[in-house]
Design a protein around this motif. Structure first.
Motif, PDB file in Angstrom:
ATOM      1  N   ALA A  62       0.846  -1.485   0.037  1.00  0.00           N
ATOM      2  CA  ALA A  62       0.167  -0.012  -0.237  1.00  0.00           C
ATOM      3  C   ALA A  62       1.026   1.146  -0.047  1.00  0.00           C
ATOM      4  O   ALA A  62       1.936   1.375   0.568  1.00  0.00           O
ATOM      5  N   SER A  63       0.310   2.306  -0.735  1.00  0.00           N
ATOM      6  CA  SER A  63       1.040   3.617  -0.513  1.00  0.00           C
ATOM      7  C   SER A  63       0.502   4.323   0.521  1.00  0.00           C
ATOM      8  O   SER A  63      -0.643   4.399   0.923  1.00  0.00           O
ATOM      9  N   ILE A  64       1.556   5.151   1.238  1.00  0.00           N
ATOM     10  CA  ILE A  64       1.124   5.951   2.355  1.00  0.00           C
ATOM     11  C   ILE A  64       1.578   7.162   2.131  1.00  0.00           C
ATOM     12  O   ILE A  64       2.838   7.629   1.800  1.00  0.00           O
ATOM     13  N   VAL A  65       0.923   8.307   2.489  1.00  0.00           N
ATOM     14  CA  VAL A  65       1.271   9.818   2.785  1.00  0.00           C
ATOM     15  C   VAL A  65       1.306   9.882   4.225  1.00  0.00           C
ATOM     16  O   VAL A  65       0.175   9.851   5.058  1.00  0.00           O
ATOM     17  N   LEU A  66       2.432  10.168   4.875  1.00  0.00           N
ATOM     18  CA  LEU A  66       2.736  10.445   6.057  1.00  0.00           C
ATOM     19  C   LEU A  66       2.644  12.106   6.513  1.00  0.00           C
ATOM     20  O   LEU A  66       3.665  12.836   5.956  1.00  0.00           O
ATOM     21  N   ASP A  67       2.102  12.531   7.519  1.00  0.00           N
ATOM     22  CA  ASP A  67       1.793  14.013   7.830  1.00  0.00           C
ATOM     23  C   ASP A  67       2.716  14.021   8.950  1.00  0.00           C
ATOM     24  O   ASP A  67       2.345  13.656  10.068  1.00  0.00           O
ATOM     25  N   GLY A  68       4.051  14.943   8.881  1.00  0.00           N
ATOM     26  CA  GLY A  68       4.675  15.025   9.874  1.00  0.00           C
ATOM     27  C   GLY A  68       4.490  15.789  10.961  1.00  0.00           C
ATOM     28  O   GLY A  68       5.338  16.427  11.963  1.00  0.00           O
ATOM     29  N   ALA A  69       3.416  16.778  10.729  1.00  0.00           N
ATOM     30  CA  ALA A  69       2.922  17.807  11.773  1.00  0.00           C
ATOM     31  C   ALA A  69       3.905  19.089  11.694  1.00  0.00           C
ATOM     32  O   ALA A  69       4.083  19.727  12.558  1.00  0.00           O
ATOM     33  N   ASN A  70       4.744  18.852  10.580  1.00  0.00           N
ATOM     34  CA  ASN A  70       5.679  20.239  10.618  1.00  0.00           C
ATOM     35  C   ASN A  70       6.832  20.092  11.648  1.00  0.00           C
ATOM     36  O   ASN A  70       7.294  21.014  12.051  1.00  0.00           O
ATOM     37  N   GLY A  71       6.764  18.861  12.296  1.00  0.00           N
ATOM     38  CA  GLY A  71       7.873  18.658  13.566  1.00  0.00           C
ATOM     39  C   GLY A  71       8.882  17.665  13.174  1.00  0.00           C
ATOM     40  O   GLY A  71       9.313  16.924  12.189  1.00  0.00           O
TER      41      GLY A  71
ATOM     42  N   SER B 159       2.627  22.434  -2.297  1.00  0.00           N
ATOM     43  CA  SER B 159       1.738  22.710  -3.240  1.00  0.00           C
ATOM     44  C   SER B 159       1.552  21.422  -4.000  1.00  0.00           C
ATOM     45  O   SER B 159       0.706  21.083  -4.728  1.00  0.00           O
ATOM     46  N   ASP B 160       2.255  20.410  -3.676  1.00  0.00           N
ATOM     47  CA  ASP B 160       2.024  18.886  -4.123  1.00  0.00           C
ATOM     48  C   ASP B 160       0.771  18.239  -3.682  1.00  0.00           C
ATOM     49  O   ASP B 160       0.201  18.668  -2.722  1.00  0.00           O
ATOM     50  N   LYS B 161       0.184  17.614  -4.680  1.00  0.00           N
ATOM     51  CA  LYS B 161      -0.987  17.119  -4.715  1.00  0.00           C
ATOM     52  C   LYS B 161      -0.803  15.262  -4.311  1.00  0.00           C
ATOM     53  O   LYS B 161       0.018  15.187  -5.094  1.00  0.00           O
ATOM     54  N   HIS B 162      -1.147  14.915  -3.621  1.00  0.00           N
ATOM     55  CA  HIS B 162      -0.797  13.351  -3.024  1.00  0.00           C
ATOM     56  C   HIS B 162      -2.115  12.594  -3.104  1.00  0.00           C
ATOM     57  O   HIS B 162      -3.310  12.933  -2.727  1.00  0.00           O
ATOM     58  N   GLN B 163      -1.892  11.324  -3.789  1.00  0.00           N
ATOM     59  CA  GLN B 163      -2.933  10.313  -3.514  1.00  0.00           C
ATOM     60  C   GLN B 163      -2.257   9.036  -3.073  1.00  0.00           C
ATOM     61  O   GLN B 163      -1.230   8.802  -3.286  1.00  0.00           O
ATOM     62  N   ALA B 164      -3.212   8.538  -2.180  1.00  0.00           N
ATOM     63  CA  ALA B 164      -2.470   7.262  -1.618  1.00  0.00           C
ATOM     64  C   ALA B 164      -3.568   6.132  -0.698  1.00  0.00           C
ATOM     65  O   ALA B 164      -4.596   6.567  -0.656  1.00  0.00           O
ATOM     66  N   ASP B 165      -3.247   5.154  -0.667  1.00  0.00           N
ATOM     67  CA  ASP B 165      -4.053   4.018  -0.127  1.00  0.00           C
ATOM     68  C   ASP B 165      -4.408   4.469   1.396  1.00  0.00           C
ATOM     69  O   ASP B 165      -5.673   4.223   2.042  1.00  0.00           O
ATOM     70  N   ILE B 166      -3.253   5.146   2.249  1.00  0.00           N
ATOM     71  CA  ILE B 166      -3.472   5.160   3.481  1.00  0.00           C
ATOM     72  C   ILE B 166      -2.836   6.441   3.896  1.00  0.00           C
ATOM     73  O   ILE B 166      -1.754   6.958   3.095  1.00  0.00           O
ATOM     74  N   TRP B 167      -3.427   7.225   4.531  1.00  0.00           N
ATOM     75  CA  TRP B 167      -2.586   8.460   5.169  1.00  0.00           C
ATOM     76  C   TRP B 167      -2.493   8.253   6.620  1.00  0.00           C
ATOM     77  O   TRP B 167      -3.225   7.374   7.386  1.00  0.00           O
ATOM     78  N   ALA B 168      -1.383   8.893   7.324  1.00  0.00           N
ATOM     79  CA  ALA B 168      -1.030   8.804   8.722  1.00  0.00           C
ATOM     80  C   ALA B 168      -0.517  10.022   8.929  1.00  0.00           C
ATOM     81  O   ALA B 168       0.001  10.849   8.264  1.00  0.00           O
ATOM     82  N   SER B 169      -0.811  10.342  10.294  1.00  0.00           N
ATOM     83  CA  SER B 169      -0.119  11.646  10.899  1.00  0.00           C
ATOM     84  C   SER B 169       0.577  11.295  12.251  1.00  0.00           C
ATOM     85  O   SER B 169       0.014  10.567  13.250  1.00  0.00           O
ATOM     86  N   LEU B 170       1.620  11.678  12.330  1.00  0.00           N
ATOM     87  CA  LEU B 170       2.403  11.946  13.770  1.00  0.00           C
ATOM     88  C   LEU B 170       1.961  13.374  14.224  1.00  0.00           C
ATOM     89  O   LEU B 170       1.375  14.191  13.641  1.00  0.00           O
ATOM     90  N   ASP B 171       2.186  13.299  15.704  1.00  0.00           N
ATOM     91  CA  ASP B 171       2.237  14.713  16.167  1.00  0.00           C
ATOM     92  C   ASP B 171       3.532  15.426  16.353  1.00  0.00           C
ATOM     93  O   ASP B 171       4.426  14.939  16.001  1.00  0.00           O
ATOM     94  N   GLY B 172       3.532  16.420  17.072  1.00  0.00           N
ATOM     95  CA  GLY B 172       4.595  17.210  17.011  1.00  0.00           C
ATOM     96  C   GLY B 172       6.179  16.666  17.566  1.00  0.00           C
ATOM     97  O   GLY B 172       7.312  17.012  17.073  1.00  0.00           O
ATOM     98  N   ASP B 173       6.015  15.836  18.256  1.00  0.00           N
ATOM     99  CA  ASP B 173       7.263  14.947  18.887  1.00  0.00           C
ATOM    100  C   ASP B 173       7.209  13.555  18.640  1.00  0.00           C
ATOM    101  O   ASP B 173       8.145  12.712  19.104  1.00  0.00           O
ATOM    102  N   ALA B 174       6.087  13.413  17.858  1.00  0.00           N
ATOM    103  CA  ALA B 174       6.032  11.592  17.385  1.00  0.00           C
ATOM    104  C   ALA B 174       5.881  10.702  18.308  1.00  0.00           C
ATOM    105  O   ALA B 174       6.298   9.428  18.037  1.00  0.00           O
ATOM    106  N   ASP B 175       5.236  11.094  19.368  1.00  0.00           N
ATOM    107  CA  ASP B 175       4.771   9.939  20.111  1.00  0.00           C
ATOM    108  C   ASP B 175       3.298   9.564  20.007  1.00  0.00           C
ATOM    109  O   ASP B 175       2.887   8.611  20.620  1.00  0.00           O
ATOM    110  N   ARG B 176       2.745  10.150  19.031  1.00  0.00           N
ATOM    111  CA  ARG B 176       1.325   9.490  18.656  1.00  0.00           C
ATOM    112  C   ARG B 176       1.223   9.331  17.204  1.00  0.00           C
ATOM    113  O   ARG B 176       2.000   9.845  16.311  1.00  0.00           O
ATOM    114  N   LEU B 177       0.374   8.429  16.763  1.00  0.00           N
ATOM    115  CA  LEU B 177       0.004   8.088  15.513  1.00  0.00           C
ATOM    116  C   LEU B 177      -1.220   7.820  15.299  1.00  0.00           C
ATOM    117  O   LEU B 177      -2.082   6.941  15.995  1.00  0.00           O
TER     118      LEU B 177
END
Length: 544
Positions: free
Chosen positions: A207-216, A264-282
Motif C-alpha cells: 500500500a502507498s502511504i502519505v505521512l503527515d509529519g505535523a511540521n515537526g 503545493s504538491d497533490k498526493h494520492q495514497a491508499d492510506i494516510w497517517a499523521s504523527l504529532d509534534g514530537d512523534a509519540d502519537r500516530l
C-alpha cells in the motif's frame, strides 16, 4: 578567635537559591503526564529548575542517567515544555511529581523544597548525577536545553546532549543506557529494521502511504526507516508550516478531517497517517470526502491484540498472560471486540498514559493505546525469556515450523514496539507489518468492528473540584444531581456517557456514546449533559 564552620549543605542550598532566584512568571505550573507545559517565554526559570531536579533524581538513583525532553508535543508552536524520564525509560516516579510541582512553583528558597528528598550538599559533592537531554524542533527548544544544562551543571551533574530527537527516541536512549545496551539513535533504527523484516518475513508492504509529519521532528526522524515502506511519501516537514497547526495526529483525531498540506504538491495514497509534534502519537486514516475514515488508538489495540492472541495460541505457550488497557474514552465497540478475543484480559484504567502503562505491566504482554494514538506493546522480561527459550529449543525442527514461526513473530513484535513509551514511528512499522503479514488492507482493518457514535464537549466551570468521579472516571459520585442527570440522559439501550474534570484547568470534559448510526443522539446527549454540568457545577460564560 573562634571561627564557626559553615554547614556545606547549607552553603550549597544558599548558592542554589541565589542561582534560581525568584520566578518572573509566577503562573502556577502542574507536573502531570506531559510534564510542565506553558508559553515558552514563561518557562525559563522553571526549565532551569528542572535541570537541577533531574540531577537530584539521578543522584538519588546512585548516578543512573535520568532523561529530560524539551517538547510540548502536540501543543501550538509558541508553547514548550519539559518532562523527566526515569532510568528505565518510564515517566517520572509518581512520588516525585508533587515535589516537582512544589519546587518549580516555589517563590522563595526553592532549595528547601528539594532538601525534603535529597541532601543538596551531597549532590554537589558526589558529582555522580547524569542527565540525558533531547529537544524537539521548536525555535525555543535550543534555549531551553541550555537552561536545563545550566541547572544540571550548577549542582555538579553531567549533561549528555543527544540533540534533535523525537520524545520516544529520548526514552529509548535513556532505557538503553540503563540496560547497558547501545544507546545511540542509529541503534534505535537498526533494532526496528531487523524486527520489521522478521515480522513481515521480508514481504513487501504494497500500500502507498502519505505521512503527515505535523511540521515537526518526526518528519525528519522517519528518514531512518523510510526504505522499509517503499511507497511512503512524507509531507509537512519542519519549515513547511507552523508546528501542529491544522495538521498532525491530534488535529486529525479530534477534528475527524484530513490535515492541511503545506506544500503545493497533490498526493494520492491508499492510506494516510499523521504523527504529532514530537512523534509519540500516530493515527492512520483514509480520506473520505471532507472527512476521514479513522483508525485511532482503539483500532491499533484491536489489531495488535488480535495478532498477538493468534500467534500466542500457535506458539504453544499457555502460561503467558495478555492484557489490554482501556480508558473511559475507549469506544464501546472496541471493548466488545477485545473481550471476544481468546486469552485476552481487558483492564480499565484512568485516562493518561501513566495509568495505562501501570495497568498492563502486571501482564506478560501488555497492550495499551489511548484513542489519541499514543500507545505501545510491552513484553515482560519473563515473556521474552520464555519465547527465546522456546525458540532456541525448537531451532532446526522442521516439524515444528508453524510453532517456530509464531514464536519468532512474537519476539519481533516485542523488539519492534518501543518498550518504554508510545512511539509513532515504531507503531507505523508495527501496524504496516501486521497488515502485510495478515494480507489485510485498510478497509478490512476497519471492518473488525463498527465504531459507535460519540461526541465530546468541554464546559468551563468556576471550580472543577466540585465534581468527584469513580470507576476510572466512568461514573459521578458528586454532585448527586449531576450523577442522576447523566444516568437519565444516557439511559437508552447502547448509550453511555461520563464527565471528567481536567487535570490542569477548570474545565469539565463531556463524553457521550450512542449506537452505530445514531450520531445525532450522541451529540444531543453530550449537549444535554454539558448543560447539566453548567447548571450544577458553576458554569462560566454562556450556557451550552
Amino acid at each position: 578567635m573562634n571561627q564557626t564552620t559553615k554547614d556545606p549543605s547549607a552553603t550549597a542550598m544558599s548558592d542554589l537559591d541565589s542561582l534560581l532566584g525568584h520566578r518572573h512568571h509566577p503562573s502556577y505550573l502542574h507536573y502531570g503526564t506531559a510534564g510542565f507545559r506553558a508559553l515558552a517565554n514563561t518557562l525559563y526559570e522553571a526549565v532551569l529548575r528542572c535541570g537541577v531536579l533531574a540531577a537530584c533524581r539521578s543522584h538519588v538513583l546512585n548516578g543512573k542517567a535520568v532523561g529530560v525532553m524539551v517538547t510540548a508535543s502536540h501543543n501550538p508552536p509558541d508553547d514548550n515544555g519539559v518532562k523527566l524520564v526515569e532510568p528505565d525509560g518510564s515517566m517520572l516516579n509518581s512520588e516525585w511529581e508533587p515535589l516537582a510541582t512544589e519546587f518549580i512553583n516555589a517563590s522563595d528558597r526553592p532549595a528547601q523544597v528539594l532538601s525534603k528528598m535529597v541532601s543538596i550538599g551531597d549532590v554537589a559533592t558526589a558529582r555522580k548525577a547524569v542527565v540525558v537531554v533531547g529537544r524537539d524542533s521548536r525555535s525555543s527548544s535550543s534555549t531551553l536545553v541550555d537552561l536545563v544544562a545550566q541547572g544540571v551543571e550548577a549542582i555538579g551533574g553531567r549533561v549528555v546532549h543527544i540533540g534533535l530527537v523525537t520524545t520516544p527516541q529520548l526514552h529509548f536512549a535513556v532505557r538503553a543506557r540503563y540496560r547497558q545496551e547501545p544507546c545511540n539513535i542509529l541503534h534505535y533504527y537498526e533494532i526496528m529494521k531487523k524486527a520489521y523484516h522478521k515480522l513481515t518475513q521480508n514481504n513487501r508492504f504494497r500500500a502507498s502511504i502519505v505521512l503527515d509529519g505535523a511540521n515537526g521532528v518526526g518528519a525528519d526522524a522517519i528518514k531512518g526507516i523510510k526504505g522499509l515502506i517503499p511507497n511512503l511519501v512524507v509531507v509537512n516537514k519542519p519549515g513547511d508550516g507552523p508546528l501542529n497547526q491544522d495538521c498532525g495526529a491530534d488535529f486529525v483525531q479530534k477534528k475527524r478531517c484530513p490535515p492541511v498540506v503545506y506544500t503545493s504538491d497533490k498526493h494520492q495514497a491508499d492510506i494516510w497517517a499523521s504523527l504529532d509534534g514530537d512523534a509519540d502519537r500516530l493515527v492512520m486514516y483514509r480520506n473520505n470526502g471532507d472527512g476521514v475514515l479513522l483508525a485511532d488508538g482503539d483500532r491499533f489495540a484491536a489489531l495488535v491484540a488480535k495478532f498477538v492472541s493468534k500467534h500466542l495460541a500457535s506458539s504453544g505457550i499457555s502460561t503467558l498472560t495478555v492484557g489490554v488497557a482501556q480508558t473511559a474514552y475507549s469506544n464501546g465497540a472496541a471493548t466488545e471486540y477485545l473481550q471476544a478475543l481468546p486469552g485476552v484480559d481487558i483492564v480499565i484504567a484512568k485516562t493518561g498514559v501513566k495509568h495505562l502503562e501501570k495497568a498492563v505491566k502486571k501482564y506478560d504482554v501488555g497492550i495499551y493505546w489511548e484513542p489519541n494514538g499514543h500507545g505501545t506493546v510491552l513484553f515482560s522480561e519473563n515473556a521474552v525469556s520464555e519465547l527465546q527459550s522456546l525458540s532456541d529449543a525448537l531451532s532446526g525442527n522442521a516439524q515444528k515450523a508453524a510453532q517456530v514461526n509464531s514464536v519468532t513473530t512474537l519476539l519481533a513484535v516485542g523488539k519492534l514496539a518501543n518498550q518504554a513509551v508510545g512511539d509513532g514511528i515504531a507503531d507505523l512499522l508495527l501496524i504496516c507489518g501486521i497488515l502485510c503479514r495478515e494480507d489485510m488492507d485498510f478497509d478490512a482493518w476497519l471492518r473488525l468492528y463498527d465504531e459507535r457514535c460519540s461526541s465530546n464537549m468541554v464546559v468551563k466551570v468556576q471550580d472543577k473540584s466540585v465534581i468527584e468521579t469513580a470507576d476510572c472516571d466512568r461514573s459521578v459520585k458528586e454532585p448527586i444531581a449531576l450523577r442522576e442527570a447523566i444516568l437519565e440522559i444516557a439511559s437508552a439501550q447502547g448509550c453511555r456517557a461520563f464527565v471528567r474534570p481536567s487535570g490542569t484547568e477548570d474545565v469539565v470534559r463531556v463524553y457521550a456514546e450512542a449506537p452505530v448510526g445514531k450520531d445525532d443522539l450522541a451529540q444531543d446527549m453530550a449537549l444535554r449533559i454539558s448543560q447539566s454540568v453548567f447548571d450544577h457545577c458553576g458554569g462560566v460564560g454562556a450556557r451550552p
